[in-house]
Design an enzyme around this catalytic site. Sequence first.
Site, PDB file in Angstrom:
ATOM      1  N   CYS A 225       0.847  -1.248   0.007  1.00  0.00           N
ATOM      2  CA  CYS A 225      -0.015  -0.163  -0.058  1.00  0.00           C
ATOM      3  C   CYS A 225       0.838   1.199  -0.069  1.00  0.00           C
ATOM      4  O   CYS A 225       0.450   2.368  -0.584  1.00  0.00           O
ATOM      5  CB  CYS A 225      -1.224  -0.139   1.271  1.00  0.00           C
ATOM      6  N   HIS A 267      -1.466   1.861   7.053  1.00  0.00           N
ATOM      7  CA  HIS A 267      -1.841   1.941   5.832  1.00  0.00           C
ATOM      8  C   HIS A 267      -1.610   3.130   5.132  1.00  0.00           C
ATOM      9  O   HIS A 267      -1.209   4.205   6.011  1.00  0.00           O
ATOM     10  CB  HIS A 267      -3.384   1.577   5.653  1.00  0.00           C
ATOM     11  N   ASP A 282      -8.174   5.497  -2.543  1.00  0.00           N
ATOM     12  CA  ASP A 282      -7.184   4.587  -2.172  1.00  0.00           C
ATOM     13  C   ASP A 282      -7.162   3.429  -3.131  1.00  0.00           C
ATOM     14  O   ASP A 282      -8.029   2.690  -3.446  1.00  0.00           O
ATOM     15  CB  ASP A 282      -7.884   3.751  -0.814  1.00  0.00           C
TER      16      ASP A 282
END
Length: 661
Positions: A225, A267, A282
């Site tokens: 991520c 994250h 995202d």
Amino acid sequence: MELKKDSNTVSIDMLLIVHSEKRRAAQGTHSDRQADPGALPHRRGGLQGGGNGIQKWQKIEGNGLYGNLAEKQHPQQTQVITSYDNQGTQLTVEVHPRDTMPELLKKFSLDKRLQGDKNGNTRPRQPGGKDAHAYPWDRSSLKSMPLDLQQFEKLDTYASQVTVKSGLDELVNDLLQEAHSDLERVRAIWIWICHHIEYDIEAAQEKDRQAFKPSNILQTQKTNCDGYAGLFEKMCRIAGVQCMTVPGYSKGFGYQTGQSFSGEFDHAWNAVYLEGRWHLLDSTWGSGLVDTTTSKFTFLYNEFYFLTHPALFIEDHFPDNKNWQLLKPPQSLRQFENNMYHKSEFYNKGMLSAHPETPMIRTVNGKATITVESCAPTLFMFMLNGKQEHGLLRLQQNGMKLDVYPPTMGTHKLQIFAKGNSDIYSSVLEYTLKCNYVDVGVRLPSELHQPVGPSWFSEQMGIRKPSHPDPIIHTSDGRCSISFGVEEGISVLASLHGDDGPITEETQRRYIFQLHREKRTELKVQLPHAGKFALKIFVKKRQEPGNYAFVFNYLLCCSNTKVNWPMFPESFGNWGQDNELLEPLSGVLPANRNVPFKLKLHGVAKALVKGQDTWPLTLNSEGYWEGSCSTAGCQEVYVMVLENANHNFYSYILKYKVNDQ
């Protein structure tokens, strides 16, 4: 500037900072400590994977805008040369390895990623009041700005098919060929990343920082991520769009309802500046999913995480800086932990709200009730501790109502799924139930499936105007009659299911006798004993092959312990849809008796009853075939018909058993 003598020469980046000696002396060291208002907040480092975008920030040296670009495999020392002339002019030259971030660029926030957008803005504006959206969600839109996704169809198709030829700059230039606004530029980059970059579980687990570098991501087309967010930011900057990477906590892979968050962030995502306002997205979660059992990534595009409305984004993303919530008022970490988590599919499938609004529910008198409101009629199902049991789920015109009765005291996991427009049920809600009391009188049949009771769905499947709109039917004598209209060309099948007693797979339809009168179907039900039973209703189009489809079920309840009804007679394939049986309804006949028969049969020339001997039935003026039969000396009795008077072949349509003498 960049000096190149030949192809083997090392590039030298030179940064010239010029100001007067007096100004430098007056500022002293204060300017070195001055924070760049356009730089990212101090981060906790790179990300390690846990599946589906869940990673941990690790502390590393030299954090800047891209603190993960330094490679420990290349420990070359950066050389800085500073000189002054007699006019007070300072000249600073930094020589650094090709693949490392210039320290001066970090210090002054002047690297290429902050070159500025097409309007010449060189520093991203920090989020402020005009970026904030009202909380809670006003149900106006899933997006933070008005979007017509159909207008992106051509661009999406194009961007998803662009391939990497050489470097990142050329890739971005290729993507922008069909993009004519900042919004379309962001969309093209988003679509490409979501359809080409795979989540790299191994790199995430091994904390491999090579996986963060854009050059490595383009080569392997894998990352975690932090790499997704960093690549998205880099590509936006090349495209001239202001973009920031936002670290924080997330409710993703491995999240447990009600858990608390502390320590390292797990994250990272992005904020983009469009039309004078910041927006959130995202790309990690937009690209696909990681299977928790196999730890394998699957591309599964999720539109929800593109420019998500901040009041929805906050449900599973909590940034390190509350300003990046883009909410008014902002939420605290405690609120983030305690608020109900609606998964992205909750909104993708048209859900609007759910009650209770807390993830933890305590039962009242052994029961918990959950309601969901949706934009349109939607199919739902639930699982309690992994099984579709111990609940009554009723479909409503715009939502559903679920009553759950946990079978034991303690903590239980409740999952709710919705179907929407697809053929797949997706998890949309998850609750934790705390039960401190079990009502032993409310034990539901294990075969009671979902939904219970007629609804918009049963009407859609061809069942109209039911005699019993409520899903629960109470009977004092163990018998009931249920009727409903049936669309032309629809066949109905019913079966009875209970957890105790004589009902088996072979006999579950023998306690129901089906009649048809003027486009209505009647189900006569006789219960074998007291208790709770599931009456399942199935339908099928007569002209189409395949099996019957389950539509809904009723819950039949009888507390009379004296109830002990026998089965109905067994019917065969030639028992017509419009035939009617008046007597005898019991499938078991007394021995050594003359038993009267009365039936309405359509399209037959002759009818008879066969036991030890044969007794013909006669057709009366009202259209019923009547007669009687002796049960002496036989164990079974059959009703037979001759459909064509010119033939001598009789067909069996009903079968009765005879009690032992």
